[in-house]
Design a protein around this motif. Structure first.
Motif, PDB file in Angstrom:
ATOM      1  N   PHE A 116       0.711  -1.284   0.092  1.00  0.00           N
ATOM      2  CA  PHE A 116      -0.166  -0.091   0.113  1.00  0.00           C
ATOM      3  C   PHE A 116       1.261   1.408   0.194  1.00  0.00           C
ATOM      4  N   VAL A 117       0.464   2.260  -0.225  1.00  0.00           N
ATOM      5  CA  VAL A 117       0.819   3.867  -0.302  1.00  0.00           C
ATOM      6  C   VAL A 117      -0.838   4.432   0.008  1.00  0.00           C
ATOM      7  N   PRO A 118       0.346   5.242   1.341  1.00  0.00           N
ATOM      8  CA  PRO A 118      -1.725   6.176   1.886  1.00  0.00           C
ATOM      9  C   PRO A 118      -0.850   7.101   0.986  1.00  0.00           C
ATOM     10  N   TRP A 119      -1.849   8.712   1.633  1.00  0.00           N
ATOM     11  CA  TRP A 119      -1.852   9.405   0.969  1.00  0.00           C
ATOM     12  C   TRP A 119      -0.252   9.993   1.399  1.00  0.00           C
ATOM     13  N   PRO A 120       0.434  10.525  -0.206  1.00  0.00           N
ATOM     14  CA  PRO A 120       1.682  11.130   0.027  1.00  0.00           C
ATOM     15  C   PRO A 120       2.101  11.861   1.179  1.00  0.00           C
ATOM     16  N   GLN A 121       2.750  11.963   2.524  1.00  0.00           N
ATOM     17  CA  GLN A 121       3.037  13.305   3.023  1.00  0.00           C
ATOM     18  C   GLN A 121       4.297  13.649   2.731  1.00  0.00           C
ATOM     19  N   VAL A 122       4.831  15.007   2.173  1.00  0.00           N
ATOM     20  CA  VAL A 122       6.115  14.912   2.043  1.00  0.00           C
ATOM     21  C   VAL A 122       6.980  14.855   3.078  1.00  0.00           C
ATOM     22  N   SER A 123       7.038  14.886   3.954  1.00  0.00           N
ATOM     23  CA  SER A 123       7.459  15.292   5.348  1.00  0.00           C
ATOM     24  C   SER A 123       7.739  13.538   5.724  1.00  0.00           C
ATOM     25  N   HIS A 124       7.019  13.055   5.453  1.00  0.00           N
ATOM     26  CA  HIS A 124       7.411  11.850   5.482  1.00  0.00           C
ATOM     27  C   HIS A 124       7.914  10.837   4.288  1.00  0.00           C
ATOM     28  N   LEU A 125       7.844  11.296   3.411  1.00  0.00           N
ATOM     29  CA  LEU A 125       8.269  10.681   2.235  1.00  0.00           C
ATOM     30  C   LEU A 125       9.706  10.628   2.096  1.00  0.00           C
ATOM     31  N   LEU A 126      10.056  12.484   2.017  1.00  0.00           N
ATOM     32  CA  LEU A 126      11.802  12.696   1.803  1.00  0.00           C
ATOM     33  C   LEU A 126      11.505  13.210   2.955  1.00  0.00           C
ATOM     34  N   ALA A 127      11.511  12.502   4.345  1.00  0.00           N
ATOM     35  CA  ALA A 127      12.234  13.000   5.498  1.00  0.00           C
ATOM     36  C   ALA A 127      14.350  13.381   5.305  1.00  0.00           C
ATOM     37  N   ASN A 128      14.795  12.124   4.972  1.00  0.00           N
ATOM     38  CA  ASN A 128      16.194  11.867   5.310  1.00  0.00           C
ATOM     39  C   ASN A 128      16.715  12.474   3.751  1.00  0.00           C
ATOM     40  N   SER A 129      15.855  13.069   2.564  1.00  0.00           N
ATOM     41  CA  SER A 129      16.869  13.336   1.217  1.00  0.00           C
ATOM     42  C   SER A 129      17.015  14.714   1.531  1.00  0.00           C
ATOM     43  N   GLU A 130      18.712  14.597   1.587  1.00  0.00           N
ATOM     44  CA  GLU A 130      19.568  16.093   0.908  1.00  0.00           C
ATOM     45  C   GLU A 130      19.205  16.869   0.234  1.00  0.00           C
ATOM     46  N   GLU A 131      18.997  15.729  -0.596  1.00  0.00           N
ATOM     47  CA  GLU A 131      18.353  16.628  -1.975  1.00  0.00           C
ATOM     48  C   GLU A 131      17.080  17.526  -2.460  1.00  0.00           C
ATOM     49  N   ALA A 132      16.243  17.238  -0.842  1.00  0.00           N
ATOM     50  CA  ALA A 132      14.827  17.692  -0.784  1.00  0.00           C
ATOM     51  C   ALA A 132      14.925  19.325  -0.459  1.00  0.00           C
ATOM     52  N   GLU A 133      16.653  19.443   0.213  1.00  0.00           N
ATOM     53  CA  GLU A 133      15.963  20.943   0.714  1.00  0.00           C
ATOM     54  C   GLU A 133      16.528  21.736  -0.010  1.00  0.00           C
ATOM     55  N   SER A 134      17.287  21.664  -1.521  1.00  0.00           N
ATOM     56  CA  SER A 134      17.325  22.752  -2.103  1.00  0.00           C
ATOM     57  C   SER A 134      16.531  22.837  -3.093  1.00  0.00           C
ATOM     58  N   ALA A 135      15.777  21.608  -3.425  1.00  0.00           N
ATOM     59  CA  ALA A 135      14.986  21.428  -4.699  1.00  0.00           C
ATOM     60  C   ALA A 135      13.773  22.735  -5.116  1.00  0.00           C
ATOM     61  N   SER A 136      14.255  22.893  -6.415  1.00  0.00           N
ATOM     62  CA  SER A 136      12.307  23.240  -6.781  1.00  0.00           C
ATOM     63  C   SER A 136      11.126  22.499  -6.834  1.00  0.00           C
ATOM     64  N   GLU A 138       9.852  21.856  -9.556  1.00  0.00           N
ATOM     65  CA  GLU A 138       9.705  20.886 -10.775  1.00  0.00           C
ATOM     66  C   GLU A 138      10.561  19.482  -9.882  1.00  0.00           C
ATOM     67  N   GLN A 139      11.864  19.237  -9.485  1.00  0.00           N
ATOM     68  CA  GLN A 139      13.154  18.356  -8.444  1.00  0.00           C
ATOM     69  C   GLN A 139      12.264  17.536  -7.441  1.00  0.00           C
ATOM     70  N   LEU A 140      11.416  18.460  -6.707  1.00  0.00           N
ATOM     71  CA  LEU A 140      10.825  18.051  -5.911  1.00  0.00           C
ATOM     72  C   LEU A 140       9.482  17.067  -6.171  1.00  0.00           C
ATOM     73  N   TYR A 141       8.912  17.517  -6.604  1.00  0.00           N
ATOM     74  CA  TYR A 141       7.643  16.410  -7.690  1.00  0.00           C
ATOM     75  C   TYR A 141       8.261  15.143  -8.019  1.00  0.00           C
ATOM     76  N   LYS A 142       9.627  15.472  -8.306  1.00  0.00           N
ATOM     77  CA  LYS A 142      10.169  14.488  -8.987  1.00  0.00           C
ATOM     78  C   LYS A 142      10.819  13.295  -8.560  1.00  0.00           C
ATOM     79  N   LEU A 143      11.667  14.162  -7.000  1.00  0.00           N
ATOM     80  CA  LEU A 143      11.350  12.985  -5.744  1.00  0.00           C
ATOM     81  C   LEU A 143      10.324  12.350  -5.361  1.00  0.00           C
ATOM     82  N   ILE A 144       9.720  13.060  -4.952  1.00  0.00           N
ATOM     83  CA  ILE A 144       8.121  12.058  -4.414  1.00  0.00           C
ATOM     84  C   ILE A 144       7.831  11.287  -5.422  1.00  0.00           C
TER      85      ILE A 144
END
Length: 399
Positions: A116-136, A138-144
Motif C-alpha cells: 500500500f501507499v497512503p496519501w503521500p506526506q512529503v515530510s515522511h517521504l523525503l525526511a532523509n533526503s538532502e536533495e529535497a532541501e534545495s530542490a525546486s 519540479e525537482q521536488l515532484y520528481k523526488l516524490i
C-alpha cells in the motif's frame, strides 16, 4: 450524509450476504479532515459489521483522513488503537514500525498480501533526503515520484508470488484518463500535489491494483487490472458523470500470478442505487423565456432528485423571467441546489487612449493599471518591484 450511508450499507450488505473474504477501502472515509463524532460513529458501525462477520478489512489512509496538524492522530487510527478484530490500517506509521513490507490479511480463504501507499506526506517521504532541501518544485515532484516508486518496489520484494496480492494506493496519477475524469476531487485538494505515472507502481508484481482519491470510477489497466473505484455517491455535480459503486473481484488461487482474475472473477463495477443529480441548462430563443425554461424542466424526470438549473438569457429576457414558476415546476425534486441566471459577459473597459497594448511593456501596463486604481505610490512601487522580479525569474528559466 444519509445518502452516503445508504450506499455504504449496500456495500456492507453485499459483502456479508456474498460471504466475501476481504474488503479493501482505498481511503477518504470522510469529506472533512476533522470529522464530526456523528460521522465517525456511523462509519465505525459499518466497519464493525464487517469485523463481526469475519471479513478482513483494510483501511487505507487518504488525504481527507489526515489531520490538519501532523502531531494529531488521523481519522482511521482509532481502529488500530482499539485493536478491532479483522481490521488493518494502512498508514505511514506501519512502515516506521515494521519496515517497508506489505501487510498480510488472514482471510477465511487464506492469506491476502496487501502492499500500500497512503496519501503521500512529503515530510515522511523525503525526511532523509538532502536533495529535497534545495530542490525546486519540479525537482521536488520528481523526488516524490521516485520515493513512491521505491516504496512500492520495497514492498514488492517481499511479495510471495504463490499467494494472491493487491496493491492499494491513495494517489493522483498523471495519466490522461485520470485528468479527464477526476471529478470534484480536483478542487477539494489543498495546494498542489505530485502526480505519478502508472509505471511508478511496479504493477506486474501484483494481481490487482486498487486506487483511491478520484471520485469517478475508471479502469486504467487490464494486465494486471487497475481501477479507481471512485466515490460511493456523488459529492457534487462534478461527480455526476459516471456510475457509482464498488469493485468486486474473485481470485482463482489455483492459477499463477497474472491469471488469477480471469473469466468470471475479473473485476467489475458493482453499481449502487442512489438519488440522481440532474443538471438542466437552457438558453431560450424567444423574447419571453418562460415557456422554454418550463419545457426544459418538464423534459426531465426530477422525482426525488438533486437539481440545479442554469438559464442563459439576455438583458431583455431577464426582465420577463419568472423564477417562481421555474421553482414550482421543480416541486418533485428532493433538493433544488440552485437556479442561476447567466447574462452575456460585458466587454472589458478599453485601456486609456495613451496606452497601446502592443507597444507597452508588461511593467508599464501594470503601472498604468495601478495608477487608474489610485493605488498609493509606496504600495505601487512595491508591487512593480515584485512584478519585475517575477518577470526576470521567468525569463531566466525560459532562457
Amino acid at each position: 450524509m444519509q445518502d452516503f450511508l445508504d450506499s455504504f450499507d449496500e456495500l456492507i450488505n453485499h459483502a456479508i450476504e456474498e460471504h466475501v473474504d476481504a474488503v479493501i477501502f482505498a481511503g477518504d472515509a470522510y469529506k472533512a479532515r476533522e470529522p464530526s463524532q456523528t460521522h465517525q460513529r456511523e462509519f465505525a458501525r459499518r466497519i464493525r459489521r464487517l469485523s463481526e462477520a469475519g471479513i478482513a478489512t483494510f483501511l487505507l489512509v487518504g488525504n481527507h483522513d489526515l489531520p490538519n496538524a501532523e502531531s494529531r492522530a488521523h481519522a482511521l487510527e482509532i481502529f488500530r488503537t482499539l485493536d478491532v478484530p479483522n481490521v488493518a490500517v494502512g498508514d505511514a506509521g506501519w512502515f516506521q514500525r515494521e519496515g517497508h513490507v506489505p501487510q498480510v490479511l488472514q482471510t477465511r480463504a487464506g492469506p491476502l498480501q496487501v502492499a500500500f501507499v497512503p496519501w503521500p506526506q512529503v515530510s515522511h517521504l523525503l525526511a532523509n533526503s538532502e536533495e529535497a532541501e534545495s530542490a525546486s518544485i519540479e525537482q521536488l515532484y520528481k523526488l516524490i515520484e521516485r520515493a513512491i516508486s521505491d516504496l512500492v518496489a520495497a514492498q514488492a520484494e517481499h511479495i510471495d508470488p504463490d499467494i494472491p496480492s493487491i496493491l492499494t494506493c491513495h494517489l493522483p496519477l498523471s495519466d490522461q484518463l485520470v485528468a479527464d475524469n477526476s471529478g470534484s476531487e480536483l478542487w477539494m485538494q489543498s495546494g498542489t500535489v505530485a502526480r505519478v505515472p502508472l509505471s511508478a507502481l511496479h504493477m506486474d508484481h501484483f494481481d490487482y491494483v486498487a486506487l483511491g482519491h478520484h471520485h469517478n470510477a475508471m479502469q486504467l489497466n487490464s494486465h494486471p487490472p487497475c481501477w479507481y473505484s471512485g466515490a460511493l455517491r456523488e459529492v457534487d455535480f462534478g461527480d455526476a458523470r459516471t456510475a457509482k459503486g464498488f469493485v468486486t473481484l474473485e481470485f482463482d488461487t489455483a492459477k499463477p500470478r497474472g491469471e488469477r482474475l480471469s473469466g468470471s472473477g475479473a473485476p467489475r463495477l458493482h453499481e449502487v442505487s442512489g438519488r440522481p443529480f440532474v443538471s438542466i441548462a437552457v438558453k431560450p430563443r424567444d423574447a419571453d423565456p418562460n415557456g422554454e425554461v418550463l419545457a426544459a424542466i418538464g423534459e426531465r424526470d426530477l422525482t426525488d432528485a438533486i437539481v440545479k438549473v442554469e438559464i442563459h438569457v439576455d438583458r431583455d429576457q431577464e426582465t420577463l423571467l419568472r423564477l417562481s414558476e421555474a421553482r414550482r415546476a421543480l416541486a418533485d425534486a428532493h433538493v433544488i441546489a440552485g437556479i442561476r441566471t447567466f447574462l452575456p459577459e460585458d466587454s472589458r473597459s478599453p485601456l486609456p487612449p495613451n496606452i497601446q497594448p502592443d507597444a507597452s511593456s508588461p511593467i508599464e501596463t501594470l503601472d498604468t493599471y495601478l495608477k487608474l486604481r489610485d493605488v498609493a505610490d509606496e504600495r505601487r512601487a512595491r508591487l512593480l518591484a515584485a512584478a519585475t522580479e517575477i518577470i526576470e525569474e521567468s525569463e531566466a528559466v525560459g532562457a
